[in-house]
Design an enzyme around this catalytic site. Structure first.
Site, mmCIF file in Angstrom:
data_model
loop_
_atom_site.group_PDB
_atom_site.id
_atom_site.type_symbol
_atom_site.label_atom_id
_atom_site.label_comp_id
_atom_site.label_asym_id
_atom_site.label_seq_id
_atom_site.Cartn_x
_atom_site.Cartn_y
_atom_site.Cartn_z
ATOM 1 N N LYS A 153 28.934 -14.729 -18.270
ATOM 2 C CA LYS A 153 29.330 -13.699 -17.293
ATOM 3 C C LYS A 153 30.426 -14.226 -16.373
ATOM 4 C CE LYS A 153 28.012 -10.118 -17.018
ATOM 5 N NZ LYS A 153 27.065 -9.216 -16.417
ATOM 6 N N TYR A 175 30.714 -13.007 -24.718
ATOM 7 C CA TYR A 175 29.555 -12.358 -24.107
ATOM 8 C C TYR A 175 28.777 -11.620 -25.191
ATOM 9 C CZ TYR A 175 26.803 -11.184 -20.060
ATOM 10 O OH TYR A 175 25.760 -11.111 -19.166
#
Length: 273
Positions: A98, A27
């Site tokens: 995500k 991420y």
């Protein structure tokens, strides 16, 4: 990405056993760079792309997705990717990244996660001229056309996956993010991490800090540097908690927070500008 494509089980085993070390790789900040270069490193599609050209056919498009039992959808339109701005279709890296966290940290099966990018164009001139850009080469759709597409998507999701599917709005521009949350909050299970997730963590920190500094929430004033989705989301949740604790109306507890942006203190007289 290579490990995720070739051996998904190994990818999640590795991620779950080395979460702190690998979070910055799957991420932020790495995902931001991946989105910027998405067109030139694109090998095969991940997630489901829904474009303006599919208007009127979104239900059919959703039915093309091979997995039928979806629990979580992370959806973006790519207009405000992290702090990088409008990356259009290349924002797909965000829902994909995500959702890997939903699996690694939340225990949701990867097959139950659906990353979605809604392609309504981009206002990023550099991308519109880029031969490797994978999205629609047009400026962003706005107004009624945009609203109708999102409405069709939300209805199709509920029709396909049922009432309990969680839809997380991710990295929409401020004006759309708050509107979508308000519009669909009563009819769908929706969540916005920038507005609500960040706010819940910050409020938890403030509540813990009150044990040290003393007093209750309503006795303090809060000054925010920045008035984006996160800042305004935090301010609103603080005001809601104050209202809950004291019984004072929300309009009153909101007065305990002040916000400063790049142009100075945010006050009513600035509304026209």
């Amino acid at each position: 990405i290579l490990v995720q494509e070739r051996n998904e089980r190994l990818f999640y085993k590795l991620l779950m056993e080395n979460v702190e070390e690998l979070l910055p790789v799957v991420y932020t900040p790495t995902v931001g760079e991946a989105c910027q270069k998405y067109g030139s490193i694109f090998r095969r599609p991940q997630g489901l792309f829904i474009s303006l050209k599919e208007k009127g056919k979104i239900l059919e498009v959703l039915k093309n997705w091979p997995e039928k039992k979806i629990q979580v959808i992370v959806v973006t339109d790519g207009e405000r990717i992290l702090g990088l701005g409008d990356l259009g279709c290349q924002g797909m890296g965000i829902p994909v990244g995500k959702l890997s966290l939903y699996t690694a940290l939340g225990g949701i099966r990867p097959s139950s996660c659906l990353p979605v990018t809604i392609d309504v164009g981009t206002n990023n001139e550099k991308l519109l001229k880029d031969e490797f850009y994978i999205g629609l080469r047009q400026r962003r759709a706005r107004g009624q056309e945009y609203a109708e597409l999102l409405d069709e998507f939300m209805s199709a999701v509920k029709q396909t996956y049922g009432e309990k599917v969680l839809i997380q709005f991710e990295d929409f521009a401020n004006h759309n993010a708050f509107d979508l949350l308000a519009k669909y909050g009563t009819s769908h299970l929706v969540f916005n991490d920038d507005i609500q997730g960040t706010a819940s963590v910050v409020l938890a920190g403030i509540m813990a800090a009150l044990n040290l500094v003393g007093g209750n929430l309503a006795q303090h004033k809060f000054l925010f540097l920045g008035a984006g989705e996160a800042g305004t989301g935090i301010a609103e949740l603080i005001a809601l908690e104050m209202s809950k604790q004291t019984g004072a109306p929300l309009e009153e507890t909101r007065k305990r927070t002040w916000m400063v942006d790049s142009k100075g203190l945010i006050v009513r007289s600035r509304m026209e500008s």
